[in-house]
Enzyme design. Sequence first.
Site, PDB file in Angstrom:
ATOM      1  N   ARG A 187     -81.233   9.855 -20.713  1.00  9.73           N
ATOM      2  CA  ARG A 187     -82.098  11.042 -20.836  1.00  9.73           C
ATOM      3  C   ARG A 187     -81.358  12.036 -21.721  1.00  9.73           C
ATOM      4  NH1 ARG A 187     -84.794  15.110 -21.494  1.00  9.73           N
ATOM      5  NH2 ARG A 187     -86.491  15.844 -20.143  1.00  9.73           N
ATOM      6  N   GLU A 201     -94.856  13.873 -23.203  1.00  6.33           N
ATOM      7  CA  GLU A 201     -95.030  12.525 -22.662  1.00  6.33           C
ATOM      8  C   GLU A 201     -95.995  11.748 -23.550  1.00  6.33           C
ATOM      9  OE1 GLU A 201     -93.194  11.570 -20.204  1.00  6.33           O
ATOM     10  OE2 GLU A 201     -92.410  13.540 -19.690  1.00  6.33           O
ATOM     11  N   ARG A 248     -80.919   8.194 -14.479  1.00  6.48           N
ATOM     12  CA  ARG A 248     -80.671   8.125 -15.920  1.00  6.48           C
ATOM     13  C   ARG A 248     -79.411   8.921 -16.269  1.00  6.48           C
ATOM     14  NH1 ARG A 248     -86.557  10.226 -17.686  1.00  6.48           N
ATOM     15  NH2 ARG A 248     -85.826  11.836 -16.247  1.00  6.48           N
TER      16      ARG A 248
END
Length: 399
Positions: free
Chosen positions: A259, A267, A301
């Site tokens: 990330r 998104e 992440r």
Amino acid sequence: MGNILKCFTGEDDHGDDDYYRPSSGARYGLQAGSDHGHGPSPYVDVDQPAAASRPHHDVVSLLQDLLYFESTSMVPEALRQHVTSSKKAQVKWYRNILEAYKNMRPQPKTPEEAAQLITTALSRIQRADLLGILSFYNLPIPFPLPTAASSASSDHPPSSLPEGVQFVLNTLPVHHRCIGDGDGFSAYVDTADPRESANVALEVHEMVIDYQKVHHRTQARTHRDYQKARALLRSLDEAGYKIINISGEDILAKKYRIRMRGIDAPELEMTYGKESKDALVKLIGGKRVTIHVYGLDQFGRYVGDIYCDNVFVQVKRKLFSSSHNLRSYCFKSDQSNFVQERMLKSGHAWHFKTYDKRPEFAQWEREARAAHRGLWASDNPEKPWDWRREQRSSNIQVY
């Protein structure tokens, strides 16, 4: 993930997305150095004397092998039964051992001294290979056994890294199908990397060896067990690893979900989501990146700053039965190699102020807003964190 797995298992033998398709390249090949299974390996002399093919079980055997290597540059053929790395890698090992032997005073005479010689000379190789070569010569395992990670600590001294960086990842080329959106992707790190090599479980090495046995190019296609090969690849994937082929070489790689720190991109389902992802693909797709990791987020992440040298590496695209053209791309750029900066300045991401207060990030976003670049062509673009909040309120899982 399904698409990535399909790319590895070879379920589509005619697609263009076979960048990570395994083959039987050098590093994990059981007969590395042969030309598609025809003719002897260039590292193995079919007429080599008994000294290079006899059982290896003592200090004398090691010294005789080093002497033979010095004159022929050939390594013992039987070593391949104890290690997973290629003949090319083994040649480098013996070169290092030979150099260390010449510099060692007094020179080793006991098994303990010979074991120390090997572990010192090969402190950066994978742990399983180091144990394998010690077993090959029936030498004791020194305690504590040196780890590759400790030997490479000087590569990135703490003083050279920004405050808060926990560790650095130097990745293999990032495949475009591993880029999920404009602020997240999956990266793979070569397990020969000093930070990784000591942490690869023996079970993982065993799965790689089993895979090569059932899917090696020297075997006739009719004798290959593709179902078992795919099952082994799935098991490797579940363990967090892939076999990746780059420039004709098979590499065992560890997967990291990344990330990008300090930015938030639309998104994919949002307006401008695809454009943002495409921008990141252009920046890092097919290239190696360096990641300064600051920690883990709630979804497991690794959060980090991403740097890219803007150079495409050579990638050999392979099928099980054929190979395509070798292509390499390279370009020069005067722009920053800091990926978050590029994404913000081009208007492909927001500054994620909630989690990152760096003033330069705010400035780069202001520049893009003022120039109406990217998503800022809209007067009021939807904020990705607001969109995710609405989705979660509707019981839709988003990251």
